[in-house]
Write a protein that holds these residues in place. Sequence first.
Motif, PDB file in Angstrom:
ATOM      1  N   THR A 109       3.882 -26.679 -36.854  1.00 36.77           N
ATOM      2  CA  THR A 109       3.170 -25.436 -36.583  1.00 36.77           C
ATOM      3  C   THR A 109       4.050 -24.560 -35.688  1.00 36.77           C
ATOM      4  N   GLY A 110       3.663 -23.297 -35.540  1.00 32.49           N
ATOM      5  CA  GLY A 110       4.432 -22.402 -34.686  1.00 32.49           C
ATOM      6  C   GLY A 110       4.627 -22.941 -33.281  1.00 32.49           C
ATOM      7  N   PRO A 111       3.564 -23.360 -32.590  1.00 30.43           N
ATOM      8  CA  PRO A 111       3.735 -23.908 -31.235  1.00 30.43           C
ATOM      9  C   PRO A 111       4.609 -25.159 -31.205  1.00 30.43           C
ATOM     10  N   GLU A 112       4.461 -26.024 -32.221  1.00 25.33           N
ATOM     11  CA  GLU A 112       5.310 -27.220 -32.260  1.00 25.33           C
ATOM     12  C   GLU A 112       6.776 -26.849 -32.427  1.00 25.33           C
ATOM     13  N   ALA A 113       7.057 -25.902 -33.314  1.00 26.81           N
ATOM     14  CA  ALA A 113       8.434 -25.460 -33.520  1.00 26.81           C
ATOM     15  C   ALA A 113       8.992 -24.840 -32.241  1.00 26.81           C
ATOM     16  N   ALA A 114       8.174 -24.037 -31.553  1.00 29.51           N
ATOM     17  CA  ALA A 114       8.616 -23.424 -30.301  1.00 29.51           C
ATOM     18  C   ALA A 114       8.937 -24.481 -29.259  1.00 29.51           C
ATOM     19  N   ASP A 115       8.097 -25.493 -29.151  1.00 29.01           N
ATOM     20  CA  ASP A 115       8.355 -26.566 -28.188  1.00 29.01           C
ATOM     21  C   ASP A 115       9.637 -27.320 -28.529  1.00 29.01           C
ATOM     22  N   ASN A 116       9.885 -27.527 -29.810  1.00 29.74           N
ATOM     23  CA  ASN A 116      11.085 -28.254 -30.228  1.00 29.74           C
ATOM     24  C   ASN A 116      12.353 -27.429 -29.985  1.00 29.74           C
ATOM     25  N   TYR A 117      12.255 -26.116 -30.179  1.00 28.99           N
ATOM     26  CA  TYR A 117      13.396 -25.264 -29.831  1.00 28.99           C
ATOM     27  C   TYR A 117      13.650 -25.299 -28.323  1.00 28.99           C
ATOM     28  N   ARG A 118      12.574 -25.316 -27.541  1.00 26.15           N
ATOM     29  CA  ARG A 118      12.723 -25.359 -26.085  1.00 26.15           C
ATOM     30  C   ARG A 118      13.439 -26.633 -25.651  1.00 26.15           C
ATOM     31  N   GLN A 119      13.175 -27.739 -26.336  1.00 28.21           N
ATOM     32  CA  GLN A 119      13.859 -28.992 -26.014  1.00 28.21           C
ATOM     33  C   GLN A 119      15.306 -28.999 -26.511  1.00 28.21           C
ATOM     34  N   THR A 120      15.568 -28.257 -27.587  1.00 31.22           N
ATOM     35  CA  THR A 120      16.897 -28.246 -28.190  1.00 31.22           C
ATOM     36  C   THR A 120      17.882 -27.379 -27.416  1.00 31.22           C
ATOM     37  N   THR A 121      17.427 -26.254 -26.900  1.00 32.99           N
ATOM     38  CA  THR A 121      18.327 -25.288 -26.261  1.00 32.99           C
ATOM     39  C   THR A 121      19.215 -25.897 -25.184  1.00 32.99           C
ATOM     40  N   PRO A 122      18.677 -26.709 -24.260  1.00 29.28           N
ATOM     41  CA  PRO A 122      19.550 -27.260 -23.214  1.00 29.28           C
ATOM     42  C   PRO A 122      20.659 -28.167 -23.748  1.00 29.28           C
ATOM     43  N   LEU A 123      20.485 -28.718 -24.943  1.00 32.90           N
ATOM     44  CA  LEU A 123      21.493 -29.621 -25.504  1.00 32.90           C
ATOM     45  C   LEU A 123      22.687 -28.861 -26.077  1.00 32.90           C
ATOM     46  N   ILE A 124      22.491 -27.596 -26.410  1.00 29.61           N
ATOM     47  CA  ILE A 124      23.544 -26.834 -27.080  1.00 29.61           C
ATOM     48  C   ILE A 124      24.761 -26.671 -26.184  1.00 29.61           C
ATOM     49  N   ALA A 125      24.537 -26.417 -24.892  1.00 27.92           N
ATOM     50  CA  ALA A 125      25.659 -26.257 -23.966  1.00 27.92           C
ATOM     51  C   ALA A 125      26.513 -27.512 -23.912  1.00 27.92           C
ATOM     52  N   GLY A 247      23.396 -40.868 -20.741  1.00 27.66           N
ATOM     53  CA  GLY A 247      22.218 -40.197 -20.209  1.00 27.66           C
ATOM     54  C   GLY A 247      22.258 -39.950 -18.723  1.00 27.66           C
ATOM     55  N   ALA A 248      23.190 -40.615 -18.024  1.00 31.11           N
ATOM     56  CA  ALA A 248      23.277 -40.475 -16.575  1.00 31.11           C
ATOM     57  C   ALA A 248      24.712 -40.134 -16.172  1.00 31.11           C
ATOM     58  N   VAL A 249      24.848 -39.528 -15.013  1.00 37.88           N
ATOM     59  CA  VAL A 249      26.154 -39.104 -14.519  1.00 37.88           C
ATOM     60  C   VAL A 249      26.926 -40.299 -13.968  1.00 37.88           C
ATOM     61  N   SER A 250      28.175 -40.425 -14.400  1.00 37.41           N
ATOM     62  CA  SER A 250      29.011 -41.535 -13.933  1.00 37.41           C
ATOM     63  C   SER A 250      29.525 -41.269 -12.527  1.00 37.41           C
ATOM     64  N   PRO A 272      20.161 -37.918 -13.965  1.00 40.09           N
ATOM     65  CA  PRO A 272      20.145 -37.618 -15.398  1.00 40.09           C
ATOM     66  C   PRO A 272      21.186 -36.550 -15.726  1.00 40.09           C
ATOM     67  N   LEU A 273      21.865 -36.727 -16.847  1.00 41.38           N
ATOM     68  CA  LEU A 273      22.898 -35.778 -17.255  1.00 41.38           C
ATOM     69  C   LEU A 273      22.234 -34.520 -17.796  1.00 41.38           C
ATOM     70  N   GLU A 274      22.391 -33.425 -17.071  1.00 41.80           N
ATOM     71  CA  GLU A 274      21.855 -32.137 -17.488  1.00 41.80           C
ATOM     72  C   GLU A 274      23.017 -31.148 -17.539  1.00 41.80           C
ATOM     73  N   ILE A 275      23.414 -30.766 -18.749  1.00 45.99           N
ATOM     74  CA  ILE A 275      24.528 -29.827 -18.921  1.00 45.99           C
ATOM     75  C   ILE A 275      23.950 -28.466 -19.221  1.00 45.99           C
ATOM     76  N   LYS A 276      24.282 -27.500 -18.374  1.00 45.42           N
ATOM     77  CA  LYS A 276      23.691 -26.174 -18.469  1.00 45.42           C
ATOM     78  C   LYS A 276      24.738 -25.145 -18.874  1.00 45.42           C
ATOM     79  N   LEU A 277      24.226 -23.930 -19.095  1.00 49.20           N
ATOM     80  CA  LEU A 277      25.113 -22.860 -19.542  1.00 49.20           C
ATOM     81  C   LEU A 277      26.244 -22.620 -18.551  1.00 49.20           C
ATOM     82  N   HIS A 278      25.978 -22.718 -17.250  1.00 53.19           N
ATOM     83  CA  HIS A 278      27.028 -22.428 -16.285  1.00 53.19           C
ATOM     84  C   HIS A 278      28.164 -23.448 -16.355  1.00 53.19           C
TER      85      HIS A 278
END
Length: 318
Positions: A109-125, A247-250, A272-278
């Motif tokens: 559904t639209g909300p499900e797709a939006a939530d999945n995009y929200r989870q995907t965006t941080p992985l792109i960087a 999944g975690a920082v060495s 937790p490994l979080e890679i951001k745009l910066h």
Amino acid sequence: MSGGLRTRAAFVPHIRLGAARTVREPAQVTNLIHRAATEDEAWIEEMTTKVGDWRSLSRSVYLRWAITINASELAESRYRALDPDQGLHTTTLRVVDGAPRLVPLAVWTGPEAADNYRQTTPLIAAYGVADLYGALEDIVFDAYEVFLRHHPETIIQGPEFLELRRLHRRRTGSAEALQAWQAAWAVRYGNWRRKKAYDGLPRVLRAFFTQAGLRRPSQYRHTDIDDWCRTLEMIAELRHHVVHGMGAVSERLAELSGTPTSLTFDFVAGAPLEIKLHHLQSVECFADQLLTALNLSLIERAIGPVALPPEPSGPGRG
């Protein structure tokens, strides 16, 4: 590197400025090209000519991932605003009756797709960092190849390369002799590169600067080649995390972060490994700074110290 997949979709083409009368619009000069006065300087001319193309590559790779992040964020907004009966239908290939066919994989559904995009965006960087590191690898080895091609004796010593040395001596005798040498050189360099890659890119960068007789530009005060190699090691460690799905920082990535030459890398061991745009932006910034340092170093290798105010901070300096 020329013509490879990574060189496609170049958004920042390199423009070479000729005589002043041919330049229709003001343009910022970011690369200096040395015109060789002797054959011994031919490699410097070729390499400085390529710096703009390498800068275009690193910037274009970054931009491709940046606009992908933007597209994912826009998609989230779009699907969030859809009517309840609208959504996203995603297909994939499956073998049906012995042949590949498109079949539904997910219907959201639209909300499900939006939530999945929200989870995907941080992985792109994260995958952008891995791609940009690949561009850095292409650039460093491409530069190294220019030097080695003009100084082939560096890697064709020993009895196993007797035939290669013979082809090199005879290369100017005819077009066929030149072609034979170029084909043999391509094989030799390809084998050398595959083996050299096991040294790791920071060591390759150091070896290149040493063999080419390149030094830190005279106007640099804050960083030197060792610092650039350390920053490259930090990026390599982050790329290792991405490629191997960590999944975690060495401890090593954390140790390399948070220093004067670590750009905006702020990783903490065990977190937790979080890679951001910066972080992606930092890698692009380092590539840009490294190419400036290489360009100036090549110019000074040819003509001596140059003064270009204002003083640059140097690669790896935030």
